[in-house]
Design an enzyme around this catalytic site. Sequence first.
Site, mmCIF file in Angstrom:
data_model
loop_
_atom_site.group_PDB
_atom_site.id
_atom_site.type_symbol
_atom_site.label_atom_id
_atom_site.label_comp_id
_atom_site.label_asym_id
_atom_site.label_seq_id
_atom_site.Cartn_x
_atom_site.Cartn_y
_atom_site.Cartn_z
ATOM 1 N N HIS A 143 47.732 12.499 -2.041
ATOM 2 C CA HIS A 143 47.252 11.811 -1.150
ATOM 3 C C HIS A 143 45.418 10.696 -1.834
ATOM 4 O O HIS A 143 45.794 10.025 -1.888
ATOM 5 C CB HIS A 143 46.742 12.550 -0.116
ATOM 6 C CG HIS A 143 45.303 12.064 1.082
ATOM 7 N ND1 HIS A 143 47.162 11.256 2.102
ATOM 8 C CD2 HIS A 143 44.700 11.526 1.013
ATOM 9 C CE1 HIS A 143 45.162 11.410 2.796
ATOM 10 N NE2 HIS A 143 44.626 11.462 2.192
ATOM 11 N N GLU A 144 45.346 11.621 -2.593
ATOM 12 C CA GLU A 144 43.728 11.021 -3.115
ATOM 13 C C GLU A 144 44.089 9.950 -3.914
ATOM 14 O O GLU A 144 42.954 9.212 -4.005
ATOM 15 C CB GLU A 144 42.585 12.401 -3.470
ATOM 16 C CG GLU A 144 42.589 13.104 -3.429
ATOM 17 C CD GLU A 144 42.169 12.955 -1.432
ATOM 18 O OE1 GLU A 144 41.133 11.624 -1.212
ATOM 19 O OE2 GLU A 144 41.813 13.662 -0.383
#
Lengths: 438, 133
Positions: A143-144
């Site tokens: 996600h990051e």
Amino acid sequence: MWEIARSNKRKSVIFVFLMALLLVLMGGVFGEHFAQSAETGLLVAFVIWVILSIIAYFQGRNVFLAVSGAHKIRKEDHPRLFNIVEEMTIASLLPAIPEIYIIDDPAPNAFAVGRKPDSAAVAVTSGLLNTLNRDELQGVIAHEIGHIINRDTLFMSMLGVMLGSIVILSEIARRSLFFGGGRRRTRTSSSGGGQIQVILMIAGLVLMLLAPILARLIYLAASRKREYLADASAAIFTRLPEGLASALEKISVSPIRLRKINQVTAPMYTINPLQNMKLAEDSLFSTHPSTLNRVRILRSMAGGSGYDAYDAAFRAVTGQTRAIIPPSALKTAHATVPSRSRRSDPKSDPGTDQTKQAPSAMGMAGAVLTAAVLMDAAAEPVTPAAKVRETTDAIWKSRGYRFIPCPCGAALKVPPDYRRTDIVCLRCGRKHPAASAS
Amino acid sequence: MECPVCRESMIVIEYDDIELDYCVGCMGVWFDAGEIELMLGKSGIPFPSEALRFRVADTDARELRRPCPLCGKTMQKVCPEHGRVILDRCPAGEGIWFDAGEIREVIKESAGAAGDIVLGALRRYLGEALAEK
């Protein structure tokens, strides 16, 4: 993988334009009101914005990491975390492995910073490392990295700077008004000047009150959508939407709050640490979409981990008819990506499942990814206590501590500024040379 | 972390998942809040234990006041509820500092069977540090 970044860029222009318009309007009206010169106000607004932008562009990343209390770690400090970041770097085709930071904080959360994909950094809290299993941690890292790939890290910091400038301007205006500033004499040279003055004064007051709120709404609207897109990217990189879904659930139910957090840094985290977790629906004032919706979408992804599946799940869960994924992205190879099974589930057979699917789905990157996943399989600590020790050791090492294992069973951790040549073990009284620490 | 007595950098010792800080210079030991409880809990001693209740010391003029190694606030002089050994405790509750030998003295003072169990638990963790010199 850059199609979302390209599509985001077009939308970013609109958000930046709106924000800039607000900034110019504020500068002009305040200048006219307080200094009788719109140009002076514009100049003040411009100078504040330029200074903040320069700081954000060149030092934003370091300032943000320092404010959060993050410490950089090396591969040997936490091999498992490095392995996951490396895997996700390969799967996402990021040009360089991001630097990895650990924040000593029991609240589980993570964020990414950096204006360019080849010089980005990912920071995770010790609470995150202690709470999540491998699949979940992979989901959060993906996600990051999704934020880095989609250029959210650069865009949100630039937009954040404009928001900051507007807030500062409004604050200056409020204080000048409070302390009796603002010359209210009317200009006699222009006929009807008095009327214009009154209108300007009212406009100034309204702007002073509304501009920071409006700016915040623009900022939040921009950040919410990007969370969904980063979730969609994470599903593609991991090919396991359940990993991130389960991680989001664990993070959101954690009762522990982050220690070093404020309104500006909050939107950068995986889950907004300041938001009331009970809020089930999206609201205008939330930085992140509701966690419940994000989890529901990830769990409703049927028929794979690609953009198509995410888009369909998004529409089904939120009831919206408009697509969340840009149409250009839906036409790429990432539209359909097959899912893999959970590694943490002992019943599944990860070996055969992954080797069968990976090459067709991701080409070379997928094959390397699979190999890395399998190689690291034994590395995850079995007990929660062992996981906590792995994390605390990484934190000590990131602060320059070196270790000496004592035969009595204790581990001695030596600070970098230790001056003596010997260390006596507290438990057994054995003497160790300080140089033997590694 | 700095030793509150001699200002040297302290060593962290980890044994059985519990971490303590101690100073090689003076052999004083710092227990973070909750670490004594954790240590006793692992040895099956329920908390609160009799031996771990403290009261503010009657006279604190004899010993120098010291800063808390974590928050820097001046530490309070405290005694075990039924003892006389003067210890330093952080007023913000960050932890307790034992000068060299004070742990042994606290245990010696604590009366009866409770003291013996606590002694057993501490001996497991601190070993030789508790032996008579």
